[in-house]
Design an enzyme around this catalytic site. Sequence first.
Site, PDB file in Angstrom:
ATOM      1  N   ASP A  89     -59.712 -64.740  31.012  1.00 18.76           N
ATOM      2  CA  ASP A  89     -58.829 -64.937  32.176  1.00 18.76           C
ATOM      3  C   ASP A  89     -57.461 -64.358  31.860  1.00 18.76           C
ATOM      4  OD1 ASP A  89     -60.296 -67.920  33.241  1.00 18.76           O
ATOM      5  OD2 ASP A  89     -59.601 -66.367  34.611  1.00 18.76           O
TER       6      ASP A  89
ATOM      7  N   ASP B 185     -62.412 -72.732  31.404  1.00 20.88           N
ATOM      8  CA  ASP B 185     -63.795 -72.359  31.731  1.00 20.88           C
ATOM      9  C   ASP B 185     -64.781 -72.845  30.667  1.00 20.88           C
ATOM     10  OD1 ASP B 185     -62.888 -69.266  33.358  1.00 20.88           O
ATOM     11  OD2 ASP B 185     -63.739 -71.093  34.241  1.00 20.88           O
TER      12      ASP B 185
ATOM     13  N   ASP C 205     -71.369 -68.069  36.904  1.00 23.04           N
ATOM     14  CA  ASP C 205     -70.866 -69.367  36.440  1.00 23.04           C
ATOM     15  C   ASP C 205     -69.515 -69.200  35.751  1.00 23.04           C
ATOM     16  OD1 ASP C 205     -73.056 -71.942  36.363  1.00 23.04           O
ATOM     17  OD2 ASP C 205     -71.021 -72.234  35.614  1.00 23.04           O
TER      18      ASP C 205
ATOM     19  N   GLY D  46     -55.941 -59.529  19.599  1.00 23.26           N
ATOM     20  CA  GLY D  46     -55.575 -59.327  20.997  1.00 23.26           C
ATOM     21  C   GLY D  46     -55.457 -57.855  21.304  1.00 23.26           C
TER      22      GLY D  46
ATOM     23  N   CYS E  25     -53.125 -66.976  39.694  1.00 22.51           N
ATOM     24  CA  CYS E  25     -54.496 -66.777  40.154  1.00 22.51           C
ATOM     25  C   CYS E  25     -54.545 -66.243  41.565  1.00 22.51           C
ATOM     26  CB  CYS E  25     -55.286 -68.089  40.087  1.00 22.51           C
ATOM     27  SG  CYS E  25     -55.891 -68.439  38.435  1.00 22.51           S
TER      28      CYS E  25
END
Lengths: 347, 201
Positions: A67, A90, A49, A138, A17
């Site tokens: 993510d 999340d 959010d 994917g 991250c």
Amino acid sequence: MTMIPTRLTQAVKGAGCAAKLAPGDLDRALCGLDLPVDENLIVGLERADDAGVYRISDELALVQTIDFFPPMVDDPYWFGQIAAANALSDIYAMGGTPKTAMNVVAFPAKTMDISILRQIIEGGLVTMREAGVVLVGGHTVEDSELKYGLSVTGFIHPGGILTKRSLCPGDRLILTKPLGTGIVCTAIKGGLASEEVAGRVTRIMATLNRDAAAVMSHYPVNACTDITGFGFLGHLAEMVVDSGSGVRIDAAAVPVHPEALEWAAMGLIPGGAYNNRMFRGRFVTFAEAVPQRLQDVLFDPQTSGGLLIAVAAEAAEQLLQALIGRDITAAMVGEVIADPRDMIVVE
Amino acid sequence: MADQLDCRGQACPEPVLQVKGVLERHNPDSLTVLVDNQAAVENVTRFLEYRHFQVVCQRVGADFMVAGTRVGDASAPVSQPLPEPLGLARRKIQIVVTTDRMGHGDDSLGAGLLINFLKTLKEMGPELWCLVFVNGGVRLTVEGSPALPILQDLAGDGVRILVCGTCLNHFKLLDKKQVGETTNMLDIVSGMQLADSVITV
């Protein structure tokens, strides 16, 4: 002849991250966009959010998030598990249940053996299976730097949505995982972390926030978010700014990986921490007694961090004990105050 | 003779690892480290202080030179105040220059005053973070302007210089700009939000 790096962190520039686009740059890219309007959109881009929420009926809403990032640990199998846990987090932070996911992959096929990708996806599947999530597809692109993550869809009752924004003065703040993963991953990248420390922190990053979310659903929680790339203070600032309330944090009570403090003092701090500080620093005041190393950890970008829960004061101690009872490292780290408004005071 | 390290172009945490290596191999009493980004400045500074060095930092063009000198006693307190702190805790001052003179009453006095003002801005030291030029102020950034050498000097010190593109366009000076970045209102407003003080001239 393909070259297979034995350590994934040596093949990339940014770790986990900490590779997130600087918040100031992101702001400039998104500010003032002309977004489509829909009356069923409950939580959209303007609210910044954890996930988007779209009403399907009076009883049901869709939750959506994504993510992905470069590796922060050296083992592909663990990288997959952590990236998946991070992506699912999340949905849990919104109070939802994740259901379907798609892989998002960037892979340096010319210099990395495809078996590495296989291991990463297998790791992702371990986490997905644990969460009861099905992998439905994917997308993979060739890229000079490896990245992996998930696009996730989940469900939620429209009445049960937890956003970042409804802090009430008097609420107590609970954090469910220790801070410092960005710093620890920097030490891993630098070859300075022992197997024991790397292993411990890796396992915590790979842990789902599902159990914590399940526990909190029985308590009067007013707001919730998960701690990831913007760091503890960055994500807390998202809850506080323009909320009309302030927050007081008891720095000594914040759970931290102990090695992270020492490594922070040594300057093993990812660049993302400084970006986070630059972007949100003006909303934070530190008391003199808070040492620099702890300040750095509070801005440290987290990979797959815990939930930050704002719970009504009268239920706070019970929620804390319930979390601890489920073997979740939870701690009471602060409270919501009326004054100073829109500010975080760290003591 | 101080050990000299060039850590430009290195991804985190390489600069700190390099410094650590030098300390372990040579045990020098002083060393200098050249880096090309603020995060590396912060990290190398922290590491050197952790190892009981006093640290000073200076800009060298677009890069940074971090110089460490060993403090005599290893048991001395680690956190020494930096004589030239380059940390993010420093105040950021933004100055918005809205025309090419200062004040009202006499235009040629005003023009001279503004040049003097820009010259004296150096006294703010590293707290001077950003200069923004809008409307008539953009004239100061083009070829032939008496302010040009002063602004180029400030840019060399690392001060951000933002020149409004809309304004340059209006005065048909877009290709005459000689200093700073051509920018838009979003950058200017963002700068105002990030700055600790905004001074409008």
